[in-house]
Enzyme design. Sequence first.
Site, short mmCIF file in Angstrom:
data_model
loop_
_atom_site.label_atom_id
_atom_site.label_comp_id
_atom_site.label_asym_id
_atom_site.label_seq_id
_atom_site.Cartn_x
_atom_site.Cartn_y
_atom_site.Cartn_z
N ASP A 234 0.85 -1.20 0.00
CA ASP A 234 0.00 0.00 0.00
C ASP A 234 0.89 1.26 0.00
OD1 ASP A 234 -2.00 2.11 1.36
OD2 ASP A 234 -3.20 0.50 0.52
N TYR A 384 -3.76 11.08 0.24
CA TYR A 384 -4.11 10.83 -1.17
C TYR A 384 -4.04 12.13 -1.97
CZ TYR A 384 -5.49 6.05 -0.23
OH TYR A 384 -5.46 4.72 0.10
N HIS A 441 -4.39 -7.95 -0.15
CA HIS A 441 -3.74 -6.67 0.05
C HIS A 441 -3.09 -6.50 1.43
CE1 HIS A 441 -3.23 -2.38 -0.87
NE2 HIS A 441 -3.64 -2.13 0.35
#
Length: 471
Positions: A234, A384, A441
Site C-alpha cells: 500500500d 491521497y 492486500h
Amino acid sequence: EFCSSLAGIMLLEVFLILGAVIIYFLLSKKKEEILPFKEGWWGKGQKPDTEEDTTIWPFKVETTEEELSDLFRRLDQARFTEPLENSCFHYGTNSVYLRKVVSYWKNQFNWKKQVEVLNKYPQFKTKIQGIDIHFVHVKPPRLPEGQSAKPLLMVHGWPGSFYEFYKIIPLLTDPASHGLSDEHVFEVICPSIPGYGFSEAPHKKDFNSVSAASIFYELMLRLGFNEFYAQGGDWGWLICTNLAQMAPNHMKGLHLNLASVTNMGFTHLLSILLGRYLPGLFGFQDEDVRRMFPFLKKGLYRILLESGYAHIQATKPDTVGCGLNDSPVGLAAYILEKFSTWTDLEFHNLEDGGLERKFNLDDLLTNIMIYWVSGCIVSSMRFYKENLQKGIGTQKHERLTVQVPTGIASFPNEVIHTPQAWAQKKYTNIVSFHFMPRGGHFAALEEPELLAEDILQFVGKVEKEQLWRKK
C-alpha cells in the site's frame, strides 16, 4: 579510383553510424539520479529558530473512561439504513452485517485487553521536522551465536496501521521459535505514517510520500541504523520506494508486497493489447496472464469499480472525513469495506463480506479503534490528495528507477496485478519475484507466515551474495 572513394564513403558512413550509436548510448545511459531528501517543517505556525529536540521517549496507548463512554453513546445512537435485498457487499458494507459488528463492538469487544496487546511491544515517539513520530521498535529476544540483528523498517498503508504487523513481528524477531530459519534475525521498526495512528498529523500542505520517506530516513539514522532493510505494501510500497531512491547506499534491500508502476510506456500499452496472445514477447508468465486478462474486466473495470474512495480522498478528503470522524459506525463501515474487497474481490458476493474468513473482529476493530481514538481519519485521507493532486506521472520520483536489490511478493488477490516484466522497468535490480499461493492486500495481517518466509529468503539472497555492495 571509384572503388576506393566508394570504400572511403562507406567507411565514413560506418564511422558516422557508429558515432551516432555511441552518442545515443552515452546520452540514453541514465545517470543514476538520487531523489533529494525533503527538508520540511510540518509543525504549527512559524518554524522556531531553536535546534530540534532529538530525544526519543517511550509511549503507551492509553484510553480514558470519558473516551469510552463517548464511543458507546455514539454506538447506541447509530442510525442504520436497510440494505437492498440480496445486495451482499455489492453496494459497499452491508448494514445487516454492520449491525452485528456494532453489537459485538458494544457487548463483547474488550478494548482494554486490546490496549494491553498493543502495548506488549515497546513503542516510542520522537520529534522529526516539527511533528511527533510514533513507532514500534522490537528487538530479538535472543540471538544465535555470533549473529547481529538486521534492522528492518516496515511501513503500513491506508486504511491500515502499525497494528497490521503485530502477527509478523515475532516471526521476524524470533524465527526459530516459529519453525523458521534463524539464519537471519531482525529488529523491527514500524512507524505510523504522519497523520496516521499515533503519529502527529502535518499542519502544513504538501506532505507527500517523499516527505514521509525523508522523515523515516531521519528516524532510522536517529536510531543509529546506517544500513537497513525496508518492507511495505500500500502506501508503504511508495514510501519505501522513495526511501530506496533517496538513500540507496543506506538501504541493503527493499521488499514489497505491492509494486505499482505509474509511468507507463508504449510497450506497457502494447502488452495490455497483445500480452494475452503473445505472452512470451512481453515477458509474461502464465500466472501473469491468468491474473491480468481479460484486461477490461480484471484491469480497467476493476480500477473504476474500486477507486471511488481514492478519487474522493485525492480531491475533497476533509468533506467526507467530517462524517467519518464524527461517527464510529460510519468509520467502521468505510474501513471494513476495504478489508473485505481488498482481501478477496469475490467476497462482495457474501452478506458478511467474508470479513471473518481471514480476520477476526478483535483485529479488525482494533485497527478501527486506532483511527477512532487518535481521530486521524481525515489526516490519513489527505495523504491521497498530497500524493495525487499534481497528477499521476508528474513527480520526480516516478521518473527515477530503483537500484537497490528488490524482492517482490505478488499476492493473487491484490486489487491490481503488476507483472515482473513491468516492475523491472522501475526496479532494475529484482532479485526475487514470487507469485504467492494465497492472500490479498493486507498480507502481513492476513498471511504473516507466507510474508515472513518471503522476506527471510529475500534477505538470505541479498546477504549471501552481498548484493547491496555491488550497486
